[in-house]
Design an enzyme around this catalytic site. Sequence first.
Site, PDB file in Angstrom:
ATOM      1  N   HIS A   1     -21.182 -57.344  15.007  1.00 28.57           N
ATOM      2  CA  HIS A   1     -20.318 -58.262  15.749  1.00 28.57           C
ATOM      3  C   HIS A   1     -20.938 -58.587  17.090  1.00 28.57           C
ATOM      4  O   HIS A   1     -21.874 -57.923  17.537  1.00 28.57           O
ATOM      5  CB  HIS A   1     -18.934 -57.636  15.964  1.00 28.57           C
ATOM      6  CG  HIS A   1     -18.905 -56.566  17.028  1.00 28.57           C
ATOM      7  ND1 HIS A   1     -19.469 -55.313  16.840  1.00 28.57           N
ATOM      8  CD2 HIS A   1     -18.411 -56.560  18.296  1.00 28.57           C
ATOM      9  CE1 HIS A   1     -19.301 -54.582  17.945  1.00 28.57           C
ATOM     10  NE2 HIS A   1     -18.665 -55.319  18.845  1.00 28.57           N
TER      11      HIS A   1
ATOM     12  N   CYS B   1     -13.471 -54.150  10.158  1.00 29.90           N
ATOM     13  CA  CYS B   1     -13.552 -54.364   8.718  1.00 29.90           C
ATOM     14  C   CYS B   1     -12.321 -55.167   8.278  1.00 29.90           C
ATOM     15  O   CYS B   1     -11.337 -55.251   9.007  1.00 29.90           O
ATOM     16  CB  CYS B   1     -13.587 -53.006   7.994  1.00 29.90           C
ATOM     17  SG  CYS B   1     -15.246 -52.271   7.910  1.00 29.90           S
TER      18      CYS B   1
ATOM     19  N   HIS C   1     -19.652 -53.714   6.575  1.00 25.46           N
ATOM     20  CA  HIS C   1     -19.718 -52.791   7.704  1.00 25.46           C
ATOM     21  C   HIS C   1     -21.140 -52.295   7.993  1.00 25.46           C
ATOM     22  O   HIS C   1     -21.537 -52.136   9.145  1.00 25.46           O
ATOM     23  CB  HIS C   1     -18.801 -51.594   7.436  1.00 25.46           C
ATOM     24  CG  HIS C   1     -18.760 -50.590   8.543  1.00 25.46           C
ATOM     25  ND1 HIS C   1     -17.918 -50.717   9.618  1.00 25.46           N
ATOM     26  CD2 HIS C   1     -19.471 -49.453   8.758  1.00 25.46           C
ATOM     27  CE1 HIS C   1     -18.094 -49.696  10.444  1.00 25.46           C
ATOM     28  NE2 HIS C   1     -19.039 -48.910   9.950  1.00 25.46           N
TER      29      HIS C   1
ATOM     30  N   GLN D   1     -19.882 -60.652  21.110  1.00 30.95           N
ATOM     31  CA  GLN D   1     -18.789 -60.958  22.015  1.00 30.95           C
ATOM     32  C   GLN D   1     -19.056 -62.317  22.656  1.00 30.95           C
ATOM     33  O   GLN D   1     -20.193 -62.767  22.719  1.00 30.95           O
ATOM     34  CB  GLN D   1     -18.693 -59.892  23.105  1.00 30.95           C
ATOM     35  CG  GLN D   1     -18.458 -58.508  22.531  1.00 30.95           C
ATOM     36  CD  GLN D   1     -18.202 -57.478  23.609  1.00 30.95           C
ATOM     37  OE1 GLN D   1     -17.276 -57.614  24.397  1.00 30.95           O
ATOM     38  NE2 GLN D   1     -19.031 -56.455  23.653  1.00 30.95           N
TER      39      GLN D   1
ATOM     40  N   HIS E   1     -19.926 -51.964  13.474  1.00 25.77           N
ATOM     41  CA  HIS E   1     -19.768 -53.132  12.593  1.00 25.77           C
ATOM     42  C   HIS E   1     -20.457 -54.346  13.232  1.00 25.77           C
ATOM     43  O   HIS E   1     -20.275 -54.599  14.420  1.00 25.77           O
ATOM     44  CB  HIS E   1     -18.270 -53.405  12.397  1.00 25.77           C
ATOM     45  CG  HIS E   1     -17.974 -54.362  11.304  1.00 25.77           C
ATOM     46  ND1 HIS E   1     -17.363 -53.991  10.123  1.00 25.77           N
ATOM     47  CD2 HIS E   1     -18.222 -55.692  11.184  1.00 25.77           C
ATOM     48  CE1 HIS E   1     -17.248 -55.054   9.345  1.00 25.77           C
ATOM     49  NE2 HIS E   1     -17.754 -56.099   9.968  1.00 25.77           N
TER      50      HIS E   1
END
Lengths: 370, 370
Positions: free
Chosen positions: B197, B82, B144, B199, B195
């Site tokens: 996201h 966040c 979030h 990679q 959250h």
Amino acid sequence: MEQSKKLSAGILRNDRLMADGRTIRYYDTSGQNRSAKDARPVEKQPAIGELRLDPLVNEWIAMASHRQGRIFLPPKELCPLCPTTGELLTEIPESDFEVVVFDNRSPSLRPPTGDWALPDQVGPDTDLGSAAGKCEVICFTAEHGNAFKDLTPARVRVLLEAWIDRTAELSQESFIEHIAPFENRGEEIGVTLTHPHGQIYAYSYIPPRVEKMLAAANKYKTSTGKVLFDEVVAREIRDEERIIARNDRWIAFVPYAARYPFEIHVAPLNPVADLTGLTDQDRDAFAPIALEVMKRLDGVFGIDMAYIAAWHQAPVRVGRDVLRLHWQITSVRRAPGKLKYLAGSESAMGAFIMDMRPEQSAAQLREVVL
Amino acid sequence: MEQSKKLSAGILRNDRLMADGRTIRYYDTSGQNRSAKDARPVEKQPAIGELRLDPLVNEWIAMASHRQGRIFLPPKELCPLCPTTGELLTEIPESDFEVVVFDNRSPSLRPPTGDWALPDQVGPDTDLGSAAGKCEVICFTAEHGNAFKDLTPARVRVLLEAWIDRTAELSQESFIEHIAPFENRGEEIGVTLTHPHGQIYAYSYIPPRVEKMLAAANKYKTSTGKVLFDEVVAREIRDEERIIARNDRWIAFVPYAARYPFEIHVAPLNPVADLTGLTDQDRDAFAPIALEVMKRLDGVFGIDMAYIAAWHQAPVRVGRDVLRLHWQITSVRRAPGKLKYLAGSESAMGAFIMDMRPEQSAAQLREVVL
């Protein structure tokens, strides 16, 4: 076909037909009479699956959509792998058994009707073929609540003989190229029946991981004249720090490049291509190390570890001089309450990331007080 | 290095240094000033991992034992992805952001110090090398509680530009051979931070699955002169029944030989080797199909589906003319309360068994009312 057959170590195999035509094989040590009839009504056989080629990686995928509705974690009173009682007719008609092997009721792969062969040339237009092969279930004990590690050494000997017998017999089938006996244990890895049992998959193709092992072994043989797996074992013996158990005939180690938090390879010290090559001495010496390894695995965290224990053998027709029999046990448990998952790197790219050094897990396994 | 850079579609990238020397890159659409300092105390850098060769299959395993203790499903008030607030100093020093990419705090792979190369010859005695490569984290939004499917089309455009930019820049590094941006979603597959996201893994070796795709594509090119993936897409267009979404520039389908219950491949209709090859028109047309696909996936059972969404690209230096960019989304969810597990056949033998016909999952995905 109903028949009897004498195996090693005084073990007798009795074959009986199940109500729907499948075969059940009893492996016994005391000459038991196995005449109980399967009294269940005959159910419709599930549809035959398909084999489809994933052209992007040239791998066969078995489509078994008929398995979607299979039984899921039944309570003990409804366990289909317990002996038959007055209240419940199970897969095993007898009221007791030692080790039994029967044809899977919802097989992913099944014997073809008529001649069968994979196409020589494959591509994005390769059409589906029926999913040839054979799937069998092997029950280790009539005791529902036990685990592999609770078996007696004598029972492990019968179990090993059953695996050997199935490998020998399935190897005779023209449509079978590779035989893999394995055990899945634990709901964490999707086990749907908790009764101690394993499966035997007999594939009509070389499974992708075996194909890769074969390529690596062939390449190594060509460039060095040596057998790769023998050199791997030699390295582990030399390094010593990853060995967790051994006896006169077998060795168990965490491999140098383990890909799971707790991974153990168990191999005979006199290398053989497959289970049928094991000598009587090898067979008799397997139970002690197998039981020790499984007890160490459950001892690390004091909980029932989820694992996959799979026999790697040379395929039926190729690689007999470069691939070696060994038993790979892999556990996804990295700590109590924590699992290793196969996410983006492992699943999408095939690139494994290991959160624990093999030397560390080997030490933890060795430190378990038995 | 702190710097600014103009990208396509009016997107600006601002790089800032984090307290421990890592870089954070802000991708913005409104020329925001990104000057907030990372005010956290500097922590010790984690140990460098190792690369070990699994000689049985000639695959590299990255050993990252320093990751064992990483943060696990923190509550929202402690989410490190966040924006920073008065109460919590997070990985992102600013109080708001659009898309950010920063170096992973516990990377499995990291840039080498000095020259680095994989050994040419490998075998059971190949010694360990440091785990070269780079791992980055990409945050899709400051919100979030959102998911990919909740992003605006404009935000997906920024996200795509960030993926493209990272691919372009990481491709310049001499130690990087392959770049894989991916998203893991769902606790079922081991996600430790909820959250939204993804990679970015930049490998110093060709990952095993990509290596296999490369071999299949090379073989097909040699024997037919054609590009395999283009023929795969042509077949899906011809068969039609597995297509679930399309627009002028992109197509989404369940592949003929899917290996997961819900598997979707999304590909540009004008094929390119990697993300950097996408035209402006391709880039602008990605958001609608990506959002549609993700909404269909969650719509099938009306629940948040666990998935892995991974970009497959050609490696940096090889296979540029035979491998094609596409986005593979795979979900292990086969029904509410039921997952597909990789047990003995898949995990030990690499042989996938699929419980659901791809035509069936394609129909279910198409029937979702958006």
